[in-house]
Design a protein around this motif. Structure first.
Motif, PDB file in Angstrom:
ATOM      1  N   VAL A 103     -25.589 -14.525   9.987  1.00  0.00           N
ATOM      2  CA  VAL A 103     -26.294 -13.260   9.999  1.00  0.00           C
ATOM      3  C   VAL A 103     -25.093 -12.053  10.536  1.00  0.00           C
ATOM      4  CG1 VAL A 103     -28.220 -12.143  11.178  1.00  0.00           C
ATOM      5  CG2 VAL A 103     -28.595 -14.182  10.028  1.00  0.00           C
ATOM      6  N   VAL A 104     -24.701 -12.671  11.555  1.00  0.00           N
ATOM      7  CA  VAL A 104     -23.762 -11.464  12.423  1.00  0.00           C
ATOM      8  C   VAL A 104     -22.748 -11.309  11.627  1.00  0.00           C
ATOM      9  CG1 VAL A 104     -22.473 -11.234  14.510  1.00  0.00           C
ATOM     10  CG2 VAL A 104     -24.376 -12.701  14.670  1.00  0.00           C
ATOM     11  N   ASP A 105     -22.167 -12.124  10.785  1.00  0.00           N
ATOM     12  CA  ASP A 105     -21.075 -11.726   9.747  1.00  0.00           C
ATOM     13  C   ASP A 105     -21.689 -10.835   8.730  1.00  0.00           C
ATOM     14  OD1 ASP A 105     -18.345 -12.327   8.883  1.00  0.00           O
ATOM     15  OD2 ASP A 105     -19.511 -12.892   7.155  1.00  0.00           O
ATOM     16  N   SER A 106     -22.800 -11.115   8.101  1.00  0.00           N
ATOM     17  CA  SER A 106     -23.553 -10.099   7.237  1.00  0.00           C
ATOM     18  C   SER A 106     -23.498  -8.521   7.854  1.00  0.00           C
ATOM     19  CB  SER A 106     -24.623 -10.812   6.750  1.00  0.00           C
ATOM     20  OG  SER A 106     -24.456 -12.024   6.154  1.00  0.00           O
ATOM     21  N   LEU A 107     -24.105  -8.571   9.011  1.00  0.00           N
ATOM     22  CA  LEU A 107     -24.272  -7.314   9.787  1.00  0.00           C
ATOM     23  C   LEU A 107     -23.067  -6.454   9.973  1.00  0.00           C
ATOM     24  CD1 LEU A 107     -25.931  -5.384  11.323  1.00  0.00           C
ATOM     25  CD2 LEU A 107     -25.613  -6.512  13.475  1.00  0.00           C
ATOM     26  N   LYS A 108     -21.966  -7.357  10.389  1.00  0.00           N
ATOM     27  CA  LYS A 108     -20.608  -6.607  10.281  1.00  0.00           C
ATOM     28  C   LYS A 108     -20.233  -6.266   8.981  1.00  0.00           C
ATOM     29  CE  LYS A 108     -15.905  -7.878  11.819  1.00  0.00           C
ATOM     30  NZ  LYS A 108     -15.196  -7.660  10.575  1.00  0.00           N
ATOM     31  N   ALA A 136     -29.235  -0.846   3.451  1.00  0.00           N
ATOM     32  CA  ALA A 136     -30.272  -1.886   3.105  1.00  0.00           C
ATOM     33  C   ALA A 136     -30.048  -3.354   3.926  1.00  0.00           C
ATOM     34  CB  ALA A 136     -30.514  -2.100   1.719  1.00  0.00           C
ATOM     35  N   GLY A 137     -28.507  -3.722   3.809  1.00  0.00           N
ATOM     36  CA  GLY A 137     -27.880  -4.962   4.313  1.00  0.00           C
ATOM     37  C   GLY A 137     -28.010  -4.978   6.020  1.00  0.00           C
ATOM     38  N   ILE A 138     -27.738  -3.910   6.523  1.00  0.00           N
ATOM     39  CA  ILE A 138     -28.060  -3.872   8.016  1.00  0.00           C
ATOM     40  C   ILE A 138     -29.303  -4.013   8.454  1.00  0.00           C
ATOM     41  CG2 ILE A 138     -27.766  -2.066   9.850  1.00  0.00           C
ATOM     42  CD1 ILE A 138     -25.590  -0.756   8.673  1.00  0.00           C
ATOM     43  N   GLN A 139     -30.370  -3.392   7.589  1.00  0.00           N
ATOM     44  CA  GLN A 139     -31.631  -3.505   7.979  1.00  0.00           C
ATOM     45  C   GLN A 139     -32.429  -4.739   7.681  1.00  0.00           C
ATOM     46  OE1 GLN A 139     -33.717  -0.434   5.692  1.00  0.00           O
ATOM     47  NE2 GLN A 139     -33.350   0.942   7.199  1.00  0.00           N
ATOM     48  N   ALA A 140     -31.666  -5.797   6.810  1.00  0.00           N
ATOM     49  CA  ALA A 140     -32.078  -6.963   6.615  1.00  0.00           C
ATOM     50  C   ALA A 140     -31.685  -7.899   7.551  1.00  0.00           C
ATOM     51  CB  ALA A 140     -31.421  -7.419   5.133  1.00  0.00           C
ATOM     52  N   THR A 141     -30.767  -7.666   8.217  1.00  0.00           N
ATOM     53  CA  THR A 141     -30.116  -8.709   9.327  1.00  0.00           C
ATOM     54  C   THR A 141     -31.143  -8.567  10.635  1.00  0.00           C
ATOM     55  OG1 THR A 141     -28.806  -7.112  10.175  1.00  0.00           O
ATOM     56  CG2 THR A 141     -27.995  -8.522   8.731  1.00  0.00           C
ATOM     57  N   ILE A 142     -31.970  -7.539  10.853  1.00  0.00           N
ATOM     58  CA  ILE A 142     -32.721  -7.099  11.928  1.00  0.00           C
ATOM     59  C   ILE A 142     -33.782  -8.343  12.085  1.00  0.00           C
ATOM     60  CG2 ILE A 142     -34.530  -5.767  13.071  1.00  0.00           C
ATOM     61  CD1 ILE A 142     -33.150  -3.277  11.593  1.00  0.00           C
ATOM     62  N   ALA A 145     -21.876  -5.435   6.358  1.00  0.00           N
ATOM     63  CA  ALA A 145     -22.876  -4.294   5.967  1.00  0.00           C
ATOM     64  C   ALA A 145     -22.551  -3.112   6.752  1.00  0.00           C
ATOM     65  CB  ALA A 145     -24.377  -4.690   6.385  1.00  0.00           C
ATOM     66  N   LEU A 146     -22.304  -3.180   7.806  1.00  0.00           N
ATOM     67  CA  LEU A 146     -21.941  -1.891   8.567  1.00  0.00           C
ATOM     68  C   LEU A 146     -20.444  -1.331   8.123  1.00  0.00           C
ATOM     69  CD1 LEU A 146     -22.808  -3.079  12.291  1.00  0.00           C
ATOM     70  CD2 LEU A 146     -23.778  -1.205  11.004  1.00  0.00           C
TER      71      LEU A 146
END
Length: 297
Positions: A193-198, A207-213, A200-201
């Motif tokens: 999840v943290v890797d996906s957030l990075k 949308a990708g950033i919001q999905a990780t919340i 996406a940023l």
């Protein structure tokens, strides 16, 4: 039966020796502060003393195990607390970066911080207590996580590290890393999840950033649950330590009652035995009078 002078002398010397041994016994007890100086002093008491010594030894060992186990759990709790704080910070960054109005360069700065927090999470996953990895089951000498676990396959051990805290009583102290950081290849795992957030940023994917919340909030809740489990084990160890301390005091007291000298009683008995011994000497001196042959000599 005719009583001869020789028989009287033998009997008196025998009794005198008994009285002397009795006096010597209490002198020895006072000098050593022990009423059991040899097995013949009290065979039953010696057996009890050996049993109490064994119980004291066991209790001491169990107390040391509980103390070490508690330290392990305390360290684990500190790691989980730091992990929880990092996930909370990541959630804040995700909310901040997931706003449509945030500029691209700001997202790049957030991505850099997320990358640093990701590396810190990997470091926490490889935490060691006394040189032993705490999240890799029984393989405590093997590093559980690679440098980039979100993009590298790994396999953790699921064995339990147990401490014996009583006769036939064991308590597991380790937590499997999969419960905290997720299974390798799971997109909902914390590292993934943290890797996906990075990512996406860095790609300016709102949308990708919001999905990780939501995923980060789930991870945070999961960590809280695991931490509560660890806290329950710590409470059990607290109660066990208290019980062992009480047992230690009781067994030590029982051992002291069996082995140690009652000073007041020993002094009283010594005074009595000294009086008896002195009386024996006086009696012998009066009975064994000089004979005619003694004068002829």
């Amino acid at each position: 039966m005719r009583i001869t002078q020789s028989m009287m002398s033998t009997s008196m010397m025998h009794n005198l020796q008994n009285n002397y041994r009795r006096m010597d016994k209490y002198q020895e007890q006072l000098m050593t502060n022990r009423q059991l100086n040899r097995p013949s002093d009290n065979p039953i008491g010696v057996a009890d003393a050996l049993n109490y010594r064994q119980e004291v030894s066991f209790t001491t060992q169990f107390t040391g195990n509980v103390d070490d186990a508690y330290s392990w759990m305390e360290f684990t709790d500190s790691v989980l607390t730091e992990t929880s704080s990092i996930v909370q910070r990541l959630s804040e960054l995700a909310v901040q970066g997931g706003t449509d109005t945030v500029p691209e360069d700001a997202r790049e700065n957030i991505a850099q911080e997320v990358g640093q927090l990701y590396n810190q999470l990997v470091s926490l996953g490889n935490s060691q207590f006394k040189g032993k990895y705490i999240f890799n089951g029984e393989r405590v000498n093997e590093k559980p996580y690679p440098a980039d676990p979100a993009n590298t396959d790994y396999q953790l051990d699921d064995g339990e590290v147990e401490y014996q805290i009583g006769a036939g009583i064991y308590v597991p102290v380790n937590l499997i890393g999969d419960k905290v950081f997720g299974v390798s290849g799971d997109p909902n795992g914390l590292y993934a999840v943290v890797d996906s957030l990075k990512n996406a940023l860095e790609s300016d994917d709102t949308a990708g950033i919001q999905a990780t919340i939501g995923q980060l909030q789930n991870s945070l809740q999961n960590i809280t649950t695991v931490q509560a489990e660890a806290g329950g084990k710590q409470n059990r160890l607290d109660f066990t330590m208290s019980r062992l301390e009480d047992l230690q005091i009781n067994y030590t007291d029982l051992q002291s009652k069996v082995e140690d000298t009652d000073m007041a009683k020993a002094i009283s008995e010594l005074k009595t035995s000294e009086s008896i011994y002195q009386s024996s000497l006086d009696t012998i001196a009066r009975i064994i009078r000089p004979t005619l042959l003694d004068f002829l000599k």
